[in-house]
Design a protein around this motif. Structure first.
Motif, PDB file in Angstrom:
ATOM      1  N   SER A   1      -8.991  11.069   5.002  1.00  0.00           N
ATOM      2  CA  SER A   1      -9.723  11.691   3.902  1.00  0.00           C
ATOM      3  C   SER A   1      -8.836  12.645   3.103  1.00  0.00           C
ATOM      4  N   ARG A   2      -7.715  13.085   3.712  1.00  0.00           N
ATOM      5  CA  ARG A   2      -6.828  14.041   3.042  1.00  0.00           C
ATOM      6  C   ARG A   2      -5.571  13.392   2.475  1.00  0.00           C
TER       7      ARG A   2
ATOM      8  N   ASN B   1      -2.258   3.639   9.878  1.00  0.00           N
ATOM      9  CA  ASN B   1      -2.183   4.713  10.873  1.00  0.00           C
ATOM     10  C   ASN B   1      -0.747   5.080  11.206  1.00  0.00           C
ATOM     11  N   ASP B   2       0.130   4.069  11.262  1.00  0.00           N
ATOM     12  CA  ASP B   2       1.555   4.333  11.518  1.00  0.00           C
ATOM     13  C   ASP B   2       2.137   5.263  10.453  1.00  0.00           C
ATOM     14  N   LYS B   3       1.789   4.965   9.196  1.00  0.00           N
ATOM     15  CA  LYS B   3       2.341   5.758   8.101  1.00  0.00           C
ATOM     16  C   LYS B   3       1.774   7.173   8.103  1.00  0.00           C
ATOM     17  N   LEU B   4       0.504   7.287   8.492  1.00  0.00           N
ATOM     18  CA  LEU B   4      -0.079   8.622   8.612  1.00  0.00           C
ATOM     19  C   LEU B   4       0.662   9.435   9.668  1.00  0.00           C
ATOM     20  N   ILE B   5       1.025   8.779  10.751  1.00  0.00           N
ATOM     21  CA  ILE B   5       1.810   9.439  11.804  1.00  0.00           C
ATOM     22  C   ILE B   5       3.139   9.930  11.226  1.00  0.00           C
ATOM     23  N   GLU B   6       3.789   9.070  10.439  1.00  0.00           N
ATOM     24  CA  GLU B   6       5.074   9.443   9.849  1.00  0.00           C
ATOM     25  C   GLU B   6       4.929  10.638   8.900  1.00  0.00           C
ATOM     26  N   VAL B   7       3.834  10.624   8.109  1.00  0.00           N
ATOM     27  CA  VAL B   7       3.593  11.720   7.172  1.00  0.00           C
ATOM     28  C   VAL B   7       3.451  13.046   7.919  1.00  0.00           C
ATOM     29  N   VAL B   8       2.648  13.027   8.986  1.00  0.00           N
ATOM     30  CA  VAL B   8       2.429  14.243   9.774  1.00  0.00           C
ATOM     31  C   VAL B   8       3.716  14.672  10.462  1.00  0.00           C
ATOM     32  N   ALA B   9       4.456  13.708  11.028  1.00  0.00           N
ATOM     33  CA  ALA B   9       5.710  14.039  11.730  1.00  0.00           C
ATOM     34  C   ALA B   9       6.702  14.700  10.786  1.00  0.00           C
ATOM     35  N   GLN B  10       6.797  14.176   9.565  1.00  0.00           N
ATOM     36  CA  GLN B  10       7.722  14.755   8.583  1.00  0.00           C
ATOM     37  C   GLN B  10       7.305  16.181   8.231  1.00  0.00           C
ATOM     38  N   LYS B  11       6.002  16.379   8.022  1.00  0.00           N
ATOM     39  CA  LYS B  11       5.508  17.701   7.644  1.00  0.00           C
ATOM     40  C   LYS B  11       5.705  18.728   8.757  1.00  0.00           C
TER      41      LYS B  11
ATOM     42  N   LYS C   1      -9.722  10.293  23.274  1.00  0.00           N
ATOM     43  CA  LYS C   1      -9.825   9.163  22.342  1.00  0.00           C
ATOM     44  C   LYS C   1     -10.747   9.520  21.181  1.00  0.00           C
ATOM     45  N   GLU C   2     -11.843  10.197  21.463  1.00  0.00           N
ATOM     46  CA  GLU C   2     -12.757  10.621  20.401  1.00  0.00           C
ATOM     47  C   GLU C   2     -12.068  11.573  19.433  1.00  0.00           C
ATOM     48  N   LEU C   3     -11.290  12.527  19.982  1.00  0.00           N
ATOM     49  CA  LEU C   3     -10.558  13.464  19.135  1.00  0.00           C
ATOM     50  C   LEU C   3      -9.524  12.737  18.290  1.00  0.00           C
ATOM     51  N   GLU C   4      -8.862  11.769  18.910  1.00  0.00           N
ATOM     52  CA  GLU C   4      -7.836  10.995  18.198  1.00  0.00           C
ATOM     53  C   GLU C   4      -8.458  10.216  17.036  1.00  0.00           C
ATOM     54  N   ASP C   5      -9.595   9.540  17.303  1.00  0.00           N
ATOM     55  CA  ASP C   5     -10.269   8.774  16.245  1.00  0.00           C
ATOM     56  C   ASP C   5     -10.718   9.683  15.109  1.00  0.00           C
ATOM     57  N   GLN C   6     -11.279  10.858  15.450  1.00  0.00           N
ATOM     58  CA  GLN C   6     -11.735  11.795  14.431  1.00  0.00           C
ATOM     59  C   GLN C   6     -10.561  12.347  13.636  1.00  0.00           C
ATOM     60  N   TRP C   7      -9.444  12.574  14.334  1.00  0.00           N
ATOM     61  CA  TRP C   7      -8.243  13.093  13.664  1.00  0.00           C
ATOM     62  C   TRP C   7      -7.750  12.105  12.609  1.00  0.00           C
TER      63      TRP C   7
ATOM     64  N   ALA D   1       0.839  -1.199   0.000  1.00  0.00           N
ATOM     65  CA  ALA D   1       0.000   0.000   0.000  1.00  0.00           C
ATOM     66  C   ALA D   1       0.869   1.243   0.000  1.00  0.00           C
ATOM     67  N   HIS D   2       0.368   2.299  -0.630  1.00  0.00           N
ATOM     68  CA  HIS D   2       0.970   3.634  -0.569  1.00  0.00           C
ATOM     69  C   HIS D   2       0.118   4.478   0.366  1.00  0.00           C
ATOM     70  N   VAL D   3       0.748   5.115   1.333  1.00  0.00           N
ATOM     71  CA  VAL D   3       0.061   6.030   2.243  1.00  0.00           C
ATOM     72  C   VAL D   3       0.764   7.377   2.113  1.00  0.00           C
ATOM     73  N   GLY D   4       0.178   8.261   1.302  1.00  0.00           N
ATOM     74  CA  GLY D   4       0.891   9.506   1.010  1.00  0.00           C
ATOM     75  C   GLY D   4       2.210   9.178   0.327  1.00  0.00           C
ATOM     76  N   ASN D   5       3.321   9.694   0.882  1.00  0.00           N
ATOM     77  CA  ASN D   5       4.635   9.392   0.317  1.00  0.00           C
ATOM     78  C   ASN D   5       5.324   8.250   1.049  1.00  0.00           C
ATOM     79  N   ARG D   6       4.572   7.490   1.837  1.00  0.00           N
ATOM     80  CA  ARG D   6       5.087   6.323   2.545  1.00  0.00           C
ATOM     81  C   ARG D   6       4.518   5.055   1.928  1.00  0.00           C
TER      82      ARG D   6
END
Length: 626
Positions: free
Chosen positions: A612-613, A106-116, A600-606, A55-60
């Motif tokens: 979606s982005r 979710n791990d890769k999304l974390i990496e994408v945000v951390a890099q940005k 937890k609700e904020l985290e799930d929504q985040w 799978a590709h998750v953004g640039n990960r």
């Protein structure tokens, strides 16, 4: 993305890996779940895609090997957790494959945000985190040998584990930005306490359509009802089968397990046999709460055993309250909770056990390690016999399947293998086969008439079945089901009448009382009951709509709600208000829980918004092959 590798950090990590000392095998159990859980959450991935990219998750990317590694560790984690209850079917029911993929995304999304955002984890932070872990300490200090051997037991290298710690810290840093925005107001905390703790009792009566069954007419309505509800009277498809069971319990009598095999299993799976911790206790038992003060005062300047001899009210008093060595797990839950955290020589607070109050002193403690082989030999033997029997049962089932393919009858096959053929009566999917697993009946409806099934695998063993005959589903004529149709029409009309009268009954009950309202409506032989105290958080057997309506009732008010095919009419018999002092005492605890839930609700929504982005592309061919 990656940790910043300072020289101090590198040196410390090297130091952790060198100069290794001894390790108690039992201690790995403490950290095993932690290590296993990490791999449900974290994996490592690169930036470049290839034919092995899942799978590709953004640039990960998530690679095939990354997924397999995370899946294997998650699989092993659940296998150890569920032990004998573990099965491939269980892994499918909890959607393990999808669970692991979702966590990796979710791990890769974390990496994408951390890099940005420029969020990083430094080597010293990894060092500090690992150094704090109690499982890696000896006498309160980090023990490199303990560290290395625990990782080896889990098939991990220090580099892999440290990478996972780095990823875990990165996740915490990123999610902290989300969680820190969570707030709860004092009013929300108060409402939460009241919502969960306010209690009421209900005075109620239950009415069924049967009370009005003799007040309705059904003549002339059968035909239209039958035409509209034909499917309700359908006779389901039924089958009759013959099958040969290859049950593990039966094959246990045909296999043997040697002592050498049992000892080998013990050595390889010692972590599965932890011995419970033991504690040497003294106890003082009191039957009157009033005696607690003088006993606690006496314990301030006298030996525990002397106070026990003087005040304790149980047979151990003569021995100074000496209980001897006991396993913590054998103690009542309240006692175990009280004494487990205590150090040697410490006294517990008074513990209520039944109608008595007890005070304990911890004389000595002995941490549980590994049960000796002699103590678990029978358990191991039974486990290995089960495994050997399963293999033997499967081998016989495979042989039987080949014989059937070559033209042998089921009776001939069963006789050759020392087994028996079982013939079922006709049954539907809903009925199943008596004394057989549901899966067998399910397979029966998938096999053509006159054909054999493949080997059916179940927890109990294996089966091969032959469908002897099938009877198709059909809708009987009105003549054949007239009594059933008439009963259904009468019930429907009585139910409609009951619903019409329910509101009037509740209204009349407010002026005449429930008993008077029932009498005025000509309804007798109805028991009026009072429920135990219930709350919104603990409604007991009451449905949510009843509970919500009840808490909204004014004093003397009545309401009604549907219950099954009937109704329940009710009022509040008693209300237990919550005192302000209790609210204030609970406020910190509830505020903490509410804040945790909000985070937890904020985290799930985040994560939902982030997905979606950030574009996620799957290699469907590779995913389908997994």
């Amino acid at each position: 993305m990656g940790a910043q590798k300072g020289e101090g950090g590198k040196g410390m990590l090297r130091t952790m890996r060198e100069n290794m000392k001894s390790l108690s095998v039992a201690l790995w159990i403490v950290v095993a779940a932690f290590i296993g859980t990490i791999f449900l959450v974290w994996g490592k991935g690169g930036l470049k895609g290839s034919k092995d990219t899942l799978a590709h998750v953004g640039n990960r990317v998530i690679t095939y090997m990354e997924f397999r590694k995370s899946y294997a560790r998650a699989y092993d984690f659940y296998r150890k957790m569920f032990k004998d209850k573990f099965s491939e079917d269980l892994m499918k029911r909890i959607h393990l494959k999808e669970q692991v993929l979702n966590n990796l995304i979710n791990d890769k999304l974390i990496e994408v945000v951390a890099q940005k955002e420029g969020i990083k984890v430094y080597s010293q932070e990894v060092v500090d985190e690992i150094s704090k872990m109690e499982a890696f300490k000896t006498n309160g200090r980090f023990d490199p040998q303990r560290y290395k051997q625990i990782l080896q037991l889990n098939r991990l290298t220090p580099a892999e584990f440290e990478g996972d710690i780095e990823a875990s810290l990165l996740k915490e840093k990123v999610l902290a930005m989300v969680r820190d925005s969570a707030v709860v107001s004092p009013a929300e905390v108060r409402d939460e306490i009241l919502y969960g703790m306010e209690k009421i009792k209900l005075r109620y009566a239950e009415l069924t359509p049967g009370f009005f069954a003799d007040k309705v007419e059904v003549e002339g309505d059968l035909g239209p009802y039958y035409q509209k509800h034909k499917e309700e009277f359908r006779v389901p498809e039924k089958v009759k089968v013959a099958y040969i069971p290859f049950l593990i319990g039966d094959f246990k009598k045909r296999v043997k397990v040697g002592e050498g095999d049992m000892k080998k299993y013990y050595q390889e799976n010692m972590e599965d046999f932890p011995a419970p911790p033991k504690v040497h206790l003294l106890v003082i038992t009191l039957r009157d709460k009033k005696d607690l003060n003088k006993v606690e005062k006496a314990l301030g300047n006298q030996r525990f055993s002397e106070v026990a001899r003087r005040y304790s009210r149980d047979p151990l008093a003569a021995k100074g309250g000496d209980m001897g060595w006991v396993e913590v797990t054998s103690l009542p839950t309240t006692v175990a909770r009280a004494v487990s955290p205590l150090g040697e020589g410490a006294l517990s607070k008074p513990v209520k056990v039944g109608k008595e109050f007890k005070i304990f002193k911890v004389v000595e403690k002995e941490e549980g390690e590994i049960k000796p082989f002699s103590e678990v030999k029978d358990v191991i033997e039974n486990h290995l016999l089960g495994e050997a029997a399963r293999k033997e049962a499967l081998r016989n089932a495979a042989r039987a399947r080949q014989m059937l393919k070559r033209g042998s009858s089921m009776e001939e096959v069963a006789k050759a293998l020392g087994l028996s053929v079982v013939t079922s009566p006709f049954f539907s999917k809903g009925e199943g086969i008596s004394k057989s697993p549901p899966k067998l009946a399910q397979v029966a409806f998938e096999v053509a008439e006159g054909s054999f099934s493949d080997i059916v695998r179940t927890e109990e063993g294996f089966y091969i079945l032959k469908v002897l005959e099938k009877r198709p589903s059909y809708i009987p004529s009105l003549k054949d089901v007239k009594d059933r149709v008439e009963k259904a029409v009468r019930l429907q009309k009585a139910q409609e009448l009951l619903y019409k009268k329910a509101g009037r009954l509740a209204k009349q009950a407010e002026s005449k009382g429930l008993k008077g309202a029932l009498k005025a409506m000509g309804i007798s032989r109805v028991e009026i009951k009072v429920s135990p105290f219930i709350s919104r958080a603990a409604p007991g057997l009451w449905e949510r709509q009843v509970v919500e309506k009840a808490f909204d009732l004014d004093k003397g008010g009545y309401a009604w709600a549907k219950k099954g095919k009937g109704i329940v009419v009710f009022t509040v018999a008693d209300r237990q208000e919550i005192k302000e002092g209790v609210i204030e005492k609970l406020r910190p605890q509830v505020e903490k829980a509410l804040l945790s839930r909000r985070r937890k609700e904020l985290e799930d929504q985040w994560f939902k918004d982030l997905r979606s982005r950030v574009e996620v592309k799957m290699n469907e061919r590779l995913w389908g092959a997994l």
